[in-house]
Scaffold this motif. Structure first.
Motif, PDB file in Angstrom:
ATOM      1  N   LYS A 260      42.567  39.480  35.984  1.00 43.43           N
ATOM      2  CA  LYS A 260      43.163  40.359  36.998  1.00 43.43           C
ATOM      3  C   LYS A 260      43.163  41.819  36.576  1.00 43.43           C
ATOM      4  N   TYR A 261      43.220  42.084  35.256  1.00 46.93           N
ATOM      5  CA  TYR A 261      43.232  43.476  34.798  1.00 46.93           C
ATOM      6  C   TYR A 261      41.883  44.144  35.082  1.00 46.93           C
ATOM      7  N   ALA A 262      40.812  43.393  34.857  1.00 44.84           N
ATOM      8  CA  ALA A 262      39.486  43.918  35.163  1.00 44.84           C
ATOM      9  C   ALA A 262      39.339  44.141  36.665  1.00 44.84           C
ATOM     10  N   LYS A 263      39.821  43.191  37.452  1.00 49.79           N
ATOM     11  CA  LYS A 263      39.716  43.321  38.905  1.00 49.79           C
ATOM     12  C   LYS A 263      40.505  44.532  39.410  1.00 49.79           C
ATOM     13  N   GLU A 264      41.663  44.769  38.807  1.00 48.35           N
ATOM     14  CA  GLU A 264      42.475  45.922  39.207  1.00 48.35           C
ATOM     15  C   GLU A 264      41.768  47.228  38.862  1.00 48.35           C
ATOM     16  N   ARG A 265      41.123  47.260  37.694  1.00 46.64           N
ATOM     17  CA  ARG A 265      40.418  48.460  37.252  1.00 46.64           C
ATOM     18  C   ARG A 265      39.258  48.770  38.202  1.00 46.64           C
ATOM     19  N   TYR A 266      38.537  47.730  38.589  1.00 49.84           N
ATOM     20  CA  TYR A 266      37.386  47.923  39.483  1.00 49.84           C
ATOM     21  C   TYR A 266      37.824  48.174  40.919  1.00 49.84           C
ATOM     22  N   ALA A 267      38.999  47.677  41.293  1.00 44.25           N
ATOM     23  CA  ALA A 267      39.483  47.890  42.659  1.00 44.25           C
ATOM     24  C   ALA A 267      39.671  49.379  42.947  1.00 44.25           C
ATOM     25  N   GLU A 268      39.967  50.156  41.887  1.00 43.69           N
ATOM     26  CA  GLU A 268      40.104  51.607  42.059  1.00 43.69           C
ATOM     27  C   GLU A 268      38.790  52.235  42.513  1.00 43.69           C
ATOM     28  N   ARG A 269      37.666  51.583  42.174  1.00 46.00           N
ATOM     29  CA  ARG A 269      36.349  52.060  42.611  1.00 46.00           C
ATOM     30  C   ARG A 269      35.894  51.342  43.885  1.00 46.00           C
ATOM     31  N   LYS A 270      36.811  50.575  44.456  1.00 49.04           N
ATOM     32  CA  LYS A 270      36.505  49.760  45.632  1.00 49.04           C
ATOM     33  C   LYS A 270      35.372  48.775  45.336  1.00 49.04           C
ATOM     34  N   SER A 271      35.468  48.177  44.165  1.00 53.04           N
ATOM     35  CA  SER A 271      34.486  47.206  43.705  1.00 53.04           C
ATOM     36  C   SER A 271      35.178  45.866  43.461  1.00 53.04           C
ATOM     37  N   LYS A 272      34.520  44.783  43.865  1.00 53.24           N
ATOM     38  CA  LYS A 272      35.086  43.441  43.727  1.00 53.24           C
ATOM     39  C   LYS A 272      34.091  42.515  43.028  1.00 53.24           C
ATOM     40  N   PRO A 273      34.585  41.393  42.466  1.00 53.06           N
ATOM     41  CA  PRO A 273      33.655  40.410  41.901  1.00 53.06           C
ATOM     42  C   PRO A 273      32.707  39.881  42.977  1.00 53.06           C
TER      43      PRO A 273
END
Length: 320
Positions: A260-273
Motif C-alpha cells: 500500500k505504501y508503494a501504491k500511495e506513492r504512485y497515486a500522487e502521480r495518478k499511477s496505479k498497478p
C-alpha cells in the motif's frame, strides 16, 4: 538455433529496458539491444534542436547498463551537469554520443566505437540512423507532435506514427530480428518508448516472418497521459492495434499484490498497478507467464532484473 548460445534481442527504450539488460548481460547468450531514438525531452531534446541528430539519451542508458557495473567511464557517461548555465541538464554521455557521431560521420558507427570503449556486453543498435520525430493521434482527432509533449496533453491515444514514411531501419536491425531465438519487447512508456521501434514497416515485416519467440514484459504501473487505467490486456491491444495481432507469443506479468505504501506513492502521480486480466489475455492466444517479478529492494517499483532475466533465458533455450 544458429549457435550454442541463444540469440536474444530486446527492443524498446525508456527506463524499463536497461533494467532488463542488466540481468541479461552476464548470461551465456548473444544479446542485441534495438533502441528507440525518438526522445525529444531534456538533454536529448536540446541536442536534437541544435544538431538534428538521433536522440542519444536512451542509447546512453543502454550502453551504461551493458558496461561493467564498476566502470568509472560508464559512471562518467551518466554524469549530468548541474547549475544554471548552458551545460545544465546535459549528460556527458549524450554530448559524447553526438560528438563521436560527427567524428565518424555516422550515429550507428559512433555507437559501435563507444561500445568498444565501454567494453559492453552485447550489441547496441539504434532503430534508425537519423533524427526522427514522433506524433500521436488522439481519439478526439487531435495530432500532437513530440515524444515529450504526448503525455502532457493527457488525452487517450489512438495511435502513434513517425514523421517520415520512408524510414529505413539501421544497419543490422533486420538481421538481428531474423536470426533471434527470442525477441523481448521491454517495459517502458508504451506509446512513446516502445511502439516507435515496432512500427517501421520493415521491422514489422521481420517481426512477422522471424521464427523467434516474441514476448512482452508488461509494465508494472500505469502512466498518466499514456496508459491511465490500462490493464495488461489493454497494453497488448495497443501493441496489436499498431503492428497487427497474432505477433506475440507470450506476456510476462507480475502476479503479487503491491504494498500500500508503494501504491500511495504512485497515486500522487495518478499511477496505479497494471491489473492483469487473465481471461482477456488468454483470448489473445498468448502464453501468460505469471510471476513475482518486482525488485523488493528498490524504493520505486522496478522489475527484478535477475528474476526477469531467468524467465527470458528459459524461454530462449527451451524449444516448444
Amino acid at each position: 538455433m544458429s549457435s550454442q548460445k541463444p540469440n536474444i534481442v530486446v527492443i524498446g527504450g525508456g527506463t524499463g529496458m536497461p533494467v532488463l539488460l542488466r540481468g541479461l548481460k552476464d548470461l551465456p547468450i548473444n544479446l542485441t539491444s534495438i533502441v528507440t531514438v525518438a526522445d525529444d525531452g531534456g538533454s536529448s531534446g536540446k541536442l536534437r534542436s541544435i544538431k538534428d541528430a538521433p536522440a542519444p539519451g536512451d542509447i546512453r542508458n543502454v550502453l551504461t547498463a551493458l558496461a561493467d557495473n564498476d566502470s568509472t567511464l560508464a559512471k562518467l557517461f551518466q554524469y549530468r551537469f548541474n547549475g544554471e548555465n548552458e551545460l545544465s541538464g546535459h549528460a556527458i554521455g549524450n554530448l559524447v554520443l553526438v560528438a563521436i557521431s560527427e567524428l565518424t560521420g555516422d550515429f550507428h558507427t559512433g555507437i559501435e566505437q563507444l561500445s568498444k570503449l565501454l567494453q559492453i556486453k552485447g550489441t547496441v543498435l539504434p532503430i534508425v540512423n537519423e533524427s526522427v520525430s514522433l506524433y500521436a493521434q488522439m481519439t478526439d482527432g487531435t495530432i500532437v507532435n513530440g515524444e515529450s509533449n504526448i503525455p502532457l496533453v493527457n488525452k487517450k491515444i489512438k495511435r502513434v506514427f513517425l514523421d517520415k514514411v520512408d524510414l529505413k531501419p539501421a544497419k543490422d536491425v533486420l538481421k538481428a530480428i531474423e536470426e533471434a531465438d527470442l525477441i523481448v519487447i521491454s517495459p517502458g512508456s508504451l506509446y512513446t518508448s516502445i511502439l516507435p521501434s515496432l512500427i517501421l514497416p520493415e521491422v514489422l515485416k521481420s517481426l512477422k516472418s522471424t521464427q523467434a519467440k516474441k514476448v512482452y514484459v508488461c509494465n508494472l504501473m500505469t502512466q498518466q497521459g499514456e496508459t491511465s487505467e490500462y490493464s495488461a490486456g489493454d497494453h497488448i491491444q495497443a501493441i496489436y492495434d499498431h503492428i497487427g495481432d497474432q505477433i506475440l507469443d507470450g506476456v510476462i506479468v507480475h502476479n503479487k499484490p503491491i504494498n500500500k505504501y508503494a501504491k500511495e506513492r504512485y497515486a500522487e502521480r495518478k499511477s496505479k498497478p497494471v491489473v492483469y486480466d487473465l481471461s482477456r489475455l488468454k483470448e489473445f492466444n498468448l502464453k501468460v507467464i505469471e510471476r513475482d517479478i518486482i525488485d523488493p529492494n528498490e524504493m520505486y517499483l522496478r522489475h527484478d532484473t535477475d528474476k526477469v532475466a531467468k524467465i527470458l533465458y528459459e524461454l530462449a533455450v527451451i524449444k516448444e
